[in-house]
Design a protein around this motif. Structure first.
Motif, PDB file in Angstrom:
ATOM      1  N   TRP A 129      38.767  45.792  46.542  1.00  0.00           N
ATOM      2  CA  TRP A 129      37.772  46.043  47.316  1.00  0.00           C
ATOM      3  C   TRP A 129      38.295  46.102  48.774  1.00  0.00           C
ATOM      4  CZ3 TRP A 129      35.007  42.622  50.892  1.00  0.00           C
ATOM      5  CH2 TRP A 129      33.777  43.105  51.308  1.00  0.00           C
ATOM      6  N   VAL A 130      38.997  45.189  49.186  1.00  0.00           N
ATOM      7  CA  VAL A 130      39.611  44.947  50.637  1.00  0.00           C
ATOM      8  C   VAL A 130      40.727  46.015  50.875  1.00  0.00           C
ATOM      9  CG1 VAL A 130      41.402  43.491  51.940  1.00  0.00           C
ATOM     10  CG2 VAL A 130      39.331  42.338  50.685  1.00  0.00           C
ATOM     11  N   TYR A 172      42.252  35.177  29.324  1.00  0.00           N
ATOM     12  CA  TYR A 172      42.965  34.633  30.283  1.00  0.00           C
ATOM     13  C   TYR A 172      42.015  34.063  31.412  1.00  0.00           C
ATOM     14  CZ  TYR A 172      42.294  39.574  31.341  1.00  0.00           C
ATOM     15  OH  TYR A 172      41.631  40.869  31.447  1.00  0.00           O
ATOM     16  N   SER A 173      42.258  33.362  32.599  1.00  0.00           N
ATOM     17  CA  SER A 173      41.585  32.882  33.423  1.00  0.00           C
ATOM     18  C   SER A 173      40.736  33.927  34.160  1.00  0.00           C
ATOM     19  CB  SER A 173      42.398  32.131  34.674  1.00  0.00           C
ATOM     20  OG  SER A 173      41.511  31.729  35.522  1.00  0.00           O
ATOM     21  N   VAL A 174      39.555  33.645  34.416  1.00  0.00           N
ATOM     22  CA  VAL A 174      38.564  34.452  35.071  1.00  0.00           C
ATOM     23  C   VAL A 174      39.004  34.741  36.551  1.00  0.00           C
ATOM     24  CG1 VAL A 174      36.783  32.875  35.935  1.00  0.00           C
ATOM     25  CG2 VAL A 174      36.061  34.984  35.395  1.00  0.00           C
ATOM     26  N   GLY A 220      40.300  38.160  41.465  1.00  0.00           N
ATOM     27  CA  GLY A 220      41.378  38.464  42.485  1.00  0.00           C
ATOM     28  C   GLY A 220      41.854  39.641  42.422  1.00  0.00           C
ATOM     29  N   ILE A 221      41.884  40.608  41.255  1.00  0.00           N
ATOM     30  CA  ILE A 221      42.304  41.809  41.426  1.00  0.00           C
ATOM     31  C   ILE A 221      41.183  42.817  42.068  1.00  0.00           C
ATOM     32  CG2 ILE A 221      42.730  43.936  39.831  1.00  0.00           C
ATOM     33  CD1 ILE A 221      44.352  42.010  38.247  1.00  0.00           C
ATOM     34  N   GLY A 257      29.834  46.980  43.929  1.00  0.00           N
ATOM     35  CA  GLY A 257      29.144  46.420  42.693  1.00  0.00           C
ATOM     36  C   GLY A 257      30.076  45.872  41.560  1.00  0.00           C
ATOM     37  N   LEU A 258      31.308  46.387  41.381  1.00  0.00           N
ATOM     38  CA  LEU A 258      32.226  46.118  40.558  1.00  0.00           C
ATOM     39  C   LEU A 258      32.706  44.639  40.947  1.00  0.00           C
ATOM     40  CD1 LEU A 258      34.090  46.869  38.018  1.00  0.00           C
ATOM     41  CD2 LEU A 258      35.793  47.558  39.845  1.00  0.00           C
TER      42      LEU A 258
END
Length: 169
Positions: A77-78, A64-66, A71-72, A47-48
């Protein structure tokens, strides 16, 4: 009418066709670690991840860039999925009686005779005490089965003369 004796309300001592009842050798927390935590955590982190990836970048108002939070959250998640696969998914529930060991992953249950068990060994992994059940040949869940020992695990093994299968640490 004949006088009949009432049945005893406690039926736990009754025999089940001459076989002993299986005892739970694994901890009751196995269900939490094996089913609840992976499902809850995966739903939460998915969900996040979807919130950051499906929200329009102009609606986020970030300085800052989305792509940084995307990416974080993708990396988190991975990492969560890998942690579940490595640490939680291998845990099984183990029950045993005098003749057999019953191993389940809560979807499939398999039964092995005690003669198919090579040994049991207590190990420490990630700060937790686990028992590694080694089969003589690979079975449905592989040759090595991991489970969290219950509070009466050692006591049951001693009472049923299975201590010869325990390896010393």
């Amino acid at each position: 009418m004949e006088k009949q004796e009432p049945l005893a309300p406690d039926t736990t001592a009754l025999s089940t066709n001459g076989h002993a009842r299986p005892a739970n050798l694994s901890s009751n927390l196995t269900l939490f670690w094996r089913v609840f935590l992976p499902v809850f955590g995966t739903v939460f982190f998915t969900g996040l991840l979807l919130a950051f990836w499906l929200t329009d970048p102009e609606d986020l108002y970030l300085p800052y860039s989305v792509w940084y939070p995307r990416g974080i959250t993708g990396a988190i998640w991975v990492a969560w999925l890998l942690a579940v696969r490595q640490m939680l998914w291998p845990l099984k529930r183990v029950d045993a009686d005098d003749a057999h060991v019953f191993i389940t992953n809560y979807w499939v249950t398999v039964r092995y005779p005690w003669t198919d068990i090579a040994h049991l060994q207590e190990i420490k992994r990630n700060g937790r005490r686990l028992v590694e059940l080694q089969l003589k040949a690979p079975g449905r869940f592989g040759q090595t089965i991991l489970f969290l020992p219950g509070s009466h695990y050692r006591e049951w093994m001693q009472e049923h003369a299975k201590t010869g299968l325990l390896l010393a640490n």
